[in-house]
Design a protein around this motif. Structure first.
Motif, PDB file in Angstrom:
ATOM      1  N   CYS A  35      -0.160   3.478   3.485  1.00  0.00           N
ATOM      2  CA  CYS A  35       0.248   3.126   4.846  1.00  0.00           C
ATOM      3  C   CYS A  35       1.415   2.139   4.866  1.00  0.00           C
TER       4      CYS A  35
ATOM      5  N   LYS B 273       1.428  -0.985   4.131  1.00  0.00           N
ATOM      6  CA  LYS B 273       1.029  -2.350   4.454  1.00  0.00           C
ATOM      7  C   LYS B 273       1.389  -3.300   3.303  1.00  0.00           C
TER       8      LYS B 273
ATOM      9  N   CYS C  91      -6.295  -1.980  -0.090  1.00  0.00           N
ATOM     10  CA  CYS C  91      -5.495  -2.210   1.102  1.00  0.00           C
ATOM     11  C   CYS C  91      -6.378  -2.725   2.241  1.00  0.00           C
TER      12      CYS C  91
ATOM     13  N   CYS D 169      -6.128   0.241   5.246  1.00  0.00           N
ATOM     14  CA  CYS D 169      -6.724   1.579   5.146  1.00  0.00           C
ATOM     15  C   CYS D 169      -7.661   1.708   3.943  1.00  0.00           C
TER      16      CYS D 169
ATOM     17  N   CYS E   3       0.842  -1.188   0.000  1.00  0.00           N
ATOM     18  CA  CYS E   3       0.000   0.000   0.000  1.00  0.00           C
ATOM     19  C   CYS E   3       0.877   1.239   0.000  1.00  0.00           C
TER      20      CYS E   3
HETATM   21 ZN    ZN Z   1      -3.010   1.035   3.351  1.00  0.00          ZN
END
Ligand code: ZN
Length: 81
Positions: free
Chosen positions: A11, A13, A30, A33, A8
């Motif tokens: 964030c 991730k 994601c 988020c 992502c």
């Molecule tokens: Zn994210």
């Protein structure tokens, strides 16, 4: 069954996405988020290869939906017969 890893951009991730079909079109999001700003991580591509045919690289195309909404659709064709 190919498995791709994505990161992502919002964030950071990391997550994996398993594709049930090599011709499946999947909308990615994601899990943390719900951002759709993702990039594919190339380093861990698990892709079934057939002996004797050499390395087969899946193709990846991305499409943007409309300005303002980041939406990504992957079109991953399988190995050619
Ligand atoms: Zn994210």
């Amino acid at each position: 069954m190919p498995v791709y890893e994505f990161r992502c951009l919002e964030c950071g991730k990391l997550f994996e996405k398993r594709f049930a079909s090599m011709h499946e079109k999947v909308e990615l999001q994601c899990p943390e988020c719900q951002s759709r700003s993702l990039e594919r991580v190339i380093s861990r591509v698990n892709f079934l290869t057939r002996p004797g045919k050499g390395e087969q690289k899946p193709k990846l195309t991305t499409k943007s939906c409309s300005p303002g909404s980041n939406c990504m659709t992957l079109d991953i064709p399988g190995p050619e017969e």
